[in-house]
Design an enzyme around this catalytic site. Structure first.
Site, PDB file in Angstrom:
ATOM      1  N   ARG A  15      60.621 -21.454 -12.964  1.00  0.00           N
ATOM      2  CA  ARG A  15      60.757 -21.292 -11.501  1.00  0.00           C
ATOM      3  C   ARG A  15      61.981 -22.052 -10.966  1.00  0.00           C
ATOM      4  O   ARG A  15      62.947 -21.449 -10.501  1.00  0.00           O
ATOM      5  CB  ARG A  15      59.457 -21.776 -10.812  1.00  0.00           C
ATOM      6  N   ASP A  16      61.972 -23.369 -11.058  1.00  0.00           N
ATOM      7  CA  ASP A  16      63.063 -24.170 -10.475  1.00  0.00           C
ATOM      8  C   ASP A  16      64.370 -23.880 -11.211  1.00  0.00           C
ATOM      9  O   ASP A  16      65.446 -23.823 -10.601  1.00  0.00           O
ATOM     10  CB  ASP A  16      62.714 -25.664 -10.592  1.00  0.00           C
ATOM     11  N   HIS A 207      59.371 -35.503  -9.112  1.00  0.00           N
ATOM     12  CA  HIS A 207      60.180 -34.312  -9.419  1.00  0.00           C
ATOM     13  C   HIS A 207      61.646 -34.699  -9.187  1.00  0.00           C
ATOM     14  O   HIS A 207      62.143 -34.652  -8.070  1.00  0.00           O
ATOM     15  CB  HIS A 207      59.712 -33.204  -8.468  1.00  0.00           C
ATOM     16  N   HIS A 209      65.603 -34.309  -9.734  1.00  0.00           N
ATOM     17  CA  HIS A 209      66.799 -33.573 -10.165  1.00  0.00           C
ATOM     18  C   HIS A 209      67.791 -34.622 -10.674  1.00  0.00           C
ATOM     19  O   HIS A 209      67.825 -35.754 -10.186  1.00  0.00           O
ATOM     20  CB  HIS A 209      67.341 -32.728  -9.015  1.00  0.00           C
ATOM     21  N   CYS A 240      67.975 -26.142  -6.151  1.00  0.00           N
ATOM     22  CA  CYS A 240      67.527 -25.331  -5.017  1.00  0.00           C
ATOM     23  C   CYS A 240      68.757 -24.691  -4.373  1.00  0.00           C
ATOM     24  O   CYS A 240      69.653 -25.407  -3.913  1.00  0.00           O
ATOM     25  CB  CYS A 240      66.772 -26.212  -4.018  1.00  0.00           C
ATOM     26  N   ASN A 249      66.897 -30.080 -12.924  1.00  0.00           N
ATOM     27  CA  ASN A 249      65.839 -31.083 -13.075  1.00  0.00           C
ATOM     28  C   ASN A 249      66.145 -31.917 -14.310  1.00  0.00           C
ATOM     29  O   ASN A 249      66.906 -31.501 -15.182  1.00  0.00           O
ATOM     30  CB  ASN A 249      64.486 -30.399 -13.332  1.00  0.00           C
TER      31      ASN A 249
HETATM   32  P1  HMG Z   1      61.509 -15.609   7.171  1.00  0.00           P
HETATM   33  O1  HMG Z   1      62.609 -14.619   7.167  1.00  0.00           O
HETATM   34  O2  HMG Z   1      61.467 -16.637   8.255  1.00  0.00           O
HETATM   35  O3  HMG Z   1      60.096 -14.860   7.061  1.00  0.00           O
HETATM   36  O4  HMG Z   1      61.524 -16.325   5.755  1.00  0.00           O
HETATM   37  P2  HMG Z   1      59.139 -14.244   8.142  1.00  0.00           P
HETATM   38  O5  HMG Z   1      57.815 -14.902   7.974  1.00  0.00           O
HETATM   39  O6  HMG Z   1      59.797 -14.217   9.488  1.00  0.00           O
HETATM   40  O7  HMG Z   1      59.025 -12.723   7.619  1.00  0.00           O
HETATM   41  C1  HMG Z   1      60.163 -11.855   7.546  1.00  0.00           C
HETATM   42  C2  HMG Z   1      59.890 -10.739   6.562  1.00  0.00           C
HETATM   43  O8  HMG Z   1      59.745 -11.299   5.260  1.00  0.00           O
HETATM   44  C3  HMG Z   1      58.593  -9.946   6.834  1.00  0.00           C
HETATM   45  O9  HMG Z   1      58.831  -8.604   6.411  1.00  0.00           O
HETATM   46  C4  HMG Z   1      57.606 -10.567   5.886  1.00  0.00           C
HETATM   47  O10 HMG Z   1      56.559  -9.698   5.501  1.00  0.00           O
HETATM   48  C5  HMG Z   1      58.494 -10.878   4.675  1.00  0.00           C
HETATM   49  P3  HMG Z   1      59.125  -7.442   7.499  1.00  0.00           P
HETATM   50  O11 HMG Z   1      57.923  -7.462   8.387  1.00  0.00           O
HETATM   51  O12 HMG Z   1      60.403  -7.878   8.196  1.00  0.00           O
HETATM   52  O13 HMG Z   1      59.290  -6.248   6.619  1.00  0.00           O
HETATM   53  N1  HMG Z   1      57.963 -11.999   3.890  1.00  0.00           N
HETATM   54  C6  HMG Z   1      57.742 -11.953   2.564  1.00  0.00           C
HETATM   55  N2  HMG Z   1      57.945 -11.002   1.644  1.00  0.00           N
HETATM   56  C7  HMG Z   1      57.598 -11.311   0.363  1.00  0.00           C
HETATM   57  N3  HMG Z   1      57.057 -12.502  -0.004  1.00  0.00           N
HETATM   58  C8  HMG Z   1      56.858 -13.462   0.883  1.00  0.00           C
HETATM   59  C9  HMG Z   1      57.212 -13.214   2.241  1.00  0.00           C
HETATM   60  N4  HMG Z   1      57.121 -13.957   3.353  1.00  0.00           N
HETATM   61  C10 HMG Z   1      57.579 -13.211   4.371  1.00  0.00           C
HETATM   62  N5  HMG Z   1      56.307 -14.630   0.497  1.00  0.00           N
HETATM   63  C11 HMG Z   1      60.368 -17.467   3.981  1.00  0.00           C
HETATM   64  C12 HMG Z   1      60.572 -17.361   5.473  1.00  0.00           C
HETATM   65  C13 HMG Z   1      59.559 -18.719   3.701  1.00  0.00           C
HETATM   66  C14 HMG Z   1      59.629 -16.230   3.457  1.00  0.00           C
HETATM   67  C15 HMG Z   1      61.783 -17.551   3.301  1.00  0.00           C
HETATM   68  O14 HMG Z   1      62.495 -18.551   3.934  1.00  0.00           O
HETATM   69  C16 HMG Z   1      61.716 -17.846   1.825  1.00  0.00           C
HETATM   70  O15 HMG Z   1      61.273 -17.019   1.053  1.00  0.00           O
HETATM   71  N6  HMG Z   1      62.171 -19.073   1.393  1.00  0.00           N
HETATM   72  C17 HMG Z   1      62.057 -19.518   0.036  1.00  0.00           C
HETATM   73  C18 HMG Z   1      63.251 -20.314  -0.381  1.00  0.00           C
HETATM   74  C19 HMG Z   1      63.034 -20.847  -1.777  1.00  0.00           C
HETATM   75  O16 HMG Z   1      62.360 -20.252  -2.589  1.00  0.00           O
HETATM   76  N7  HMG Z   1      63.641 -22.023  -2.075  1.00  0.00           N
HETATM   77  C20 HMG Z   1      63.546 -22.618  -3.366  1.00  0.00           C
HETATM   78  C21 HMG Z   1      62.192 -23.179  -3.668  1.00  0.00           C
HETATM   79  S1  HMG Z   1      61.893 -24.793  -2.995  1.00  0.00           S
HETATM   80  C22 HMG Z   1      62.620 -25.898  -4.118  1.00  0.00           C
HETATM   81  O17 HMG Z   1      63.305 -25.482  -5.012  1.00  0.00           O
HETATM   82  C23 HMG Z   1      62.322 -27.370  -4.017  1.00  0.00           C
HETATM   83  C24 HMG Z   1      61.329 -27.865  -5.079  1.00  0.00           C
HETATM   84  O18 HMG Z   1      61.797 -27.589  -6.384  1.00  0.00           O
HETATM   85  C25 HMG Z   1      61.109 -29.384  -4.935  1.00  0.00           C
HETATM   86  C26 HMG Z   1      62.409 -30.187  -4.886  1.00  0.00           C
HETATM   87  O19 HMG Z   1      63.245 -30.066  -5.804  1.00  0.00           O
HETATM   88  O20 HMG Z   1      62.568 -30.924  -3.916  1.00  0.00           O
HETATM   89  C27 HMG Z   1      59.965 -27.185  -4.914  1.00  0.00           C
HETATM   90 MG    MG Z   2      63.213 -28.766  -7.505  1.00  0.00          MG
END
Ligand code: HMG
Ligand code: MG
Length: 310
Positions: A15-16, A207, A209, A240, A249
């Site tokens: 995933r990450d 966690h 990095h 990210c 990581n």
């Molecule tokens: P948004 O555009 O604000 O979403 O994104 P929304 O709620 O306004 O919805 C817009 C559209 O997206 C809608 O569709 C929803 O149905 C659809 P429409 O009605 O326009 O056709 N939608 C989805 N579709 C599929 N799957 C979903 C989903 N949710 C809404 N789950 C959202 C908000 C959170 C979805 C977006 O910002 C997003 O997906 N962000 C993820 C970013 C990400 O993955 N970042 C990396 C992971 S975090 C990380 O790496 C840190 C970590 O490792 C820890 C660390 O290192 O610190 C964990």
């Molecule tokens: Mg991470």
């Protein structure tokens, strides 16, 4: 030094790691990699995420991946979900555990999930409630626990505010992310000293990095303070895309080397792990940053040179 006998390593590379690679790794290759990881002795693999595929196209095949892997008994196959829509998609393919995520800083929270911190709490609460109804456990991530790429330094009190909310929601564990890999042991100590006044050490995972090469030092400090669960990625993959400057990581192999040389048990087999690491390196097509892999590469080329001179 007061050290634990046993540590749990949670592999987050699929995933990450893959979310931060430019290329899309084919579904069959992701599945083969996860199947190799399942044979290493790891008992927890975060296999993918059910975020919006436009935000992370590299993991757009998350449902197919979860459906296609060979699940080994005793291994938890987890996935990251940002909201109810993500939870529903994950439940359809029988995920074992989901992770919700948010940041301790406004800048990264907004950039990563398009919401303020206060707007995020009710969204995650709904996910935790619905996941529990479906008998699926929930882990919580707090990102930017040391510093934010947008807002700068983050205080332990900012982290505590988010930890309190996640703990209230009833997540089983909270993984504290140094998302951009800026932390050093003194800062880790300051953070954990505050959190451990209120919560037991076994609520937390760390966690790290490894952007600046401080992850293992931070892990040793965390071990001293009683933390026994750590996230890592095969090969040192990771990052990210919504946190400028974030790199991989801490590598699972390097963490395993450290722990086994310190006589801390993990249940993970280094040879099997290296096989999985070289497999995914071959698919990504560039050298991964893990030190153990570099040593293995050098040993291999020394053997070839020796064979040539004989
Ligand atoms: P948004 O555009 O604000 O979403 O994104 P929304 O709620 O306004 O919805 C817009 C559209 O997206 C809608 O569709 C929803 O149905 C659809 P429409 O009605 O326009 O056709 N939608 C989805 N579709 C599929 N799957 C979903 C989903 N949710 C809404 N789950 C959202 C908000 C959170 C979805 C977006 O910002 C997003 O997906 N962000 C993820 C970013 C990400 O993955 N970042 C990396 C992971 S975090 C990380 O790496 C840190 C970590 O490792 C820890 C660390 O290192 O610190 C964990
Ligand atoms: Mg991470």
């Amino acid at each position: 030094m007061n050290l634990p006998m046993k540590v749990r390593i949670k592999e987050v590379g699929p995933r990450d790691g893959l979310q931060n690679e430019k290329m899309f790794i084919e579904t069959k290759d992701k599945v083969q990699w996860i199947d190799l990881l399942s044979k290493t002795g790891l008992d927890y693999i975060e296999v993918t995420s059910f975020v919006h595929p436009k935000w992370i196209p590299q993991l757009a095949d998350s449902g197919e991946v979860l459906k296609s892997i060979k699940r080994e008994t005793g291994v938890t196959y987890a996935a990251l979900v940002p909201n109810i829509k993500g939870l529903e998609r994950a439940l359809e393919v029988n995920v074992d555990e989901v992770s919700v995520f948010m940041s301790a800083s406004e800048g990264h929270n907004k950039s990563n999930i398009n919401k303020t911190i206060d707007e995020t709490f009710p969204i995650l609460k709904e996910v935790v409630n619905e996941a529990k109804k479906a008998k699926v456990s929930v882990r919580g991530y707090v990102s930017t626990v040391i510093a934010c790429p947008y807002d700068g330094p983050v205080t332990p009190e900012q982290v505590l505010k988010v930890v309190e909310k996640l703990a209230e929601m009833g997540v089983s564990e909270i993984s504290l992310g140094d998302t951009i890999g800026v932390g050093v042991p003194t800062q880790v100590e300051q953070l954990l000293t505050v959190l451990l006044k209120y919560y037991p050490a076994n609520l937390f995972a760390m966690h790290f990095h490894d952007t600046r090469g401080t992850a293992l030092a931070n892990i040793v400090k965390s071990l001293e303070l009683g933390i026994t669960t750590f996230d890592s990625s095969t090969g040192g993959l990771g990052g990210c895309p919504y946190a400028k400057g974030a790199s991989g990581n801490v590598s699972t192999e390097d963490l395993l080397y450290l722990l086994s040389e310190m006589n801390i048990e993990t249940g993970i087999n280094m040879d099997a792990l290296m096989e999985a690491a070289f497999f995914i390196e071959g698919k990504i097509g560039k050298k991964l940053p893990s030190k153990q892999m570099e040593i293995a590469r050098n040993e291999r080329s020394a053997k070839i040179d020796n064979a040539r001179t004989i």
